[in-house]
Design a protein around this motif. Sequence first.
Motif, PDB file in Angstrom:
ATOM      1  N   UNK A 140       0.834  -1.210   0.000  1.00  0.00           N
ATOM      2  CA  UNK A 140       0.000   0.000   0.000  1.00  0.00           C
ATOM      3  C   UNK A 140       0.866   1.257   0.000  1.00  0.00           C
ATOM      4  N   UNK A 141       1.953   1.243   0.762  1.00  0.00           N
ATOM      5  CA  UNK A 141       2.849   2.399   0.775  1.00  0.00           C
ATOM      6  C   UNK A 141       3.492   2.596  -0.596  1.00  0.00           C
ATOM      7  N   UNK A 142       3.900   1.499  -1.218  1.00  0.00           N
ATOM      8  CA  UNK A 142       4.468   1.593  -2.567  1.00  0.00           C
ATOM      9  C   UNK A 142       3.460   2.182  -3.551  1.00  0.00           C
TER      10      UNK A 142
ATOM     11  N   UNK B  26       0.228   8.358  -6.154  1.00  0.00           N
ATOM     12  CA  UNK B  26      -0.068   9.650  -5.500  1.00  0.00           C
ATOM     13  C   UNK B  26      -1.549   9.861  -5.180  1.00  0.00           C
ATOM     14  N   UNK B  27      -2.442   9.164  -5.842  1.00  0.00           N
ATOM     15  CA  UNK B  27      -3.877   9.345  -5.630  1.00  0.00           C
ATOM     16  C   UNK B  27      -4.482   8.073  -5.034  1.00  0.00           C
ATOM     17  N   UNK B  28      -5.512   8.271  -4.230  1.00  0.00           N
ATOM     18  CA  UNK B  28      -6.058   7.169  -3.443  1.00  0.00           C
ATOM     19  C   UNK B  28      -6.714   6.099  -4.300  1.00  0.00           C
ATOM     20  N   UNK B  29      -7.529   6.506  -5.265  1.00  0.00           N
ATOM     21  CA  UNK B  29      -8.311   5.526  -6.029  1.00  0.00           C
ATOM     22  C   UNK B  29      -7.448   4.574  -6.847  1.00  0.00           C
TER      23      UNK B  29
ATOM     24  N   UNK C 211      -5.556   2.229  -4.411  1.00  0.00           N
ATOM     25  CA  UNK C 211      -6.427   1.213  -3.820  1.00  0.00           C
ATOM     26  C   UNK C 211      -6.795   0.152  -4.843  1.00  0.00           C
ATOM     27  N   UNK C 212      -7.015   0.568  -6.091  1.00  0.00           N
ATOM     28  CA  UNK C 212      -7.331  -0.402  -7.138  1.00  0.00           C
ATOM     29  C   UNK C 212      -6.194  -1.369  -7.403  1.00  0.00           C
ATOM     30  N   UNK C 213      -4.962  -0.856  -7.392  1.00  0.00           N
ATOM     31  CA  UNK C 213      -3.806  -1.723  -7.624  1.00  0.00           C
ATOM     32  C   UNK C 213      -3.630  -2.709  -6.480  1.00  0.00           C
ATOM     33  N   UNK C 214      -3.794  -2.239  -5.245  1.00  0.00           N
ATOM     34  CA  UNK C 214      -3.672  -3.130  -4.082  1.00  0.00           C
ATOM     35  C   UNK C 214      -4.720  -4.239  -4.157  1.00  0.00           C
ATOM     36  N   UNK C 215      -5.957  -3.865  -4.484  1.00  0.00           N
ATOM     37  CA  UNK C 215      -7.032  -4.868  -4.577  1.00  0.00           C
ATOM     38  C   UNK C 215      -6.747  -5.876  -5.675  1.00  0.00           C
ATOM     39  N   UNK C 216      -6.280  -5.397  -6.832  1.00  0.00           N
ATOM     40  CA  UNK C 216      -5.974  -6.308  -7.943  1.00  0.00           C
ATOM     41  C   UNK C 216      -4.836  -7.252  -7.582  1.00  0.00           C
TER      42      UNK C 216
END
Length: 259
Positions: free
Chosen positions: A150-152, A158-161, A164-169
Amino acid sequence: MIAMHRHIITIGKYAALEAARTKVPLLALLTLALLLCASLFVRELAVTESLRFQIGFYASAARLCAVFMASLYVLASISREFNDKGLEVALALDLPRSHYIFGKLAGFIVAAAVMAAILALPLWVLAPAPAAALWTASLAVELGLIVVLSLFCIVTFSHLLPAAGFVAAFYLLARSVTAMRLISAHPVSGQDTLTHQVTGALVEGLGYLLPALDRWTDTAWLVNATPDASMLLVIAGQGGIYMVLLTAATLFDFYRRSL
């Protein structure tokens, strides 16, 4: 060296305090209470082996909730610092960027470990102690990996959405990559087609790149025979490798970032 340690410890302490002040432990306790009540309802619905159903439901739901909360906390915390210009103020104090990243990671990982310990509390009563201990330790490693990921993502995107999408994927692929490899290796038809060969190569590549999270924090440990403790060493080793790689990628992107 002493100054470096002092910087990292100070930043980590304030990151952990931020988690406490934003009621992350309280949120974990509320999640525990809600999931425990839901698991009791599931237990009442079960005709046989009601305890196994209760443990399975609670463990699976608690794992997903822990991953969601840990990831969202890291993303929101760093995103808020970017938006409030707090990062620029910190780095204006002649603070090396690596100290900032290591300090934040230390605080986030401590908060994630506390979250894992809180959500695992009912399992120490419902399941055998060795199984609960292995499950808790594995969840802590898994949350540590999610924190670093998540930190990476938030530093890179730089943006939340999108972060968050990359972490979920990433998480969904890592949880399902083993099943995808099995399906690709044993197709119903069309095994010799070019499409299947290309798809199989892509799936195999994902299998080598992603951690097999479907083998981590397994609910079956709690309801079936507890695996050997060496399983935790394998999980910790895999998690450590991915954390080091993701931390290095975060530092690389953070150092070339213009603030």
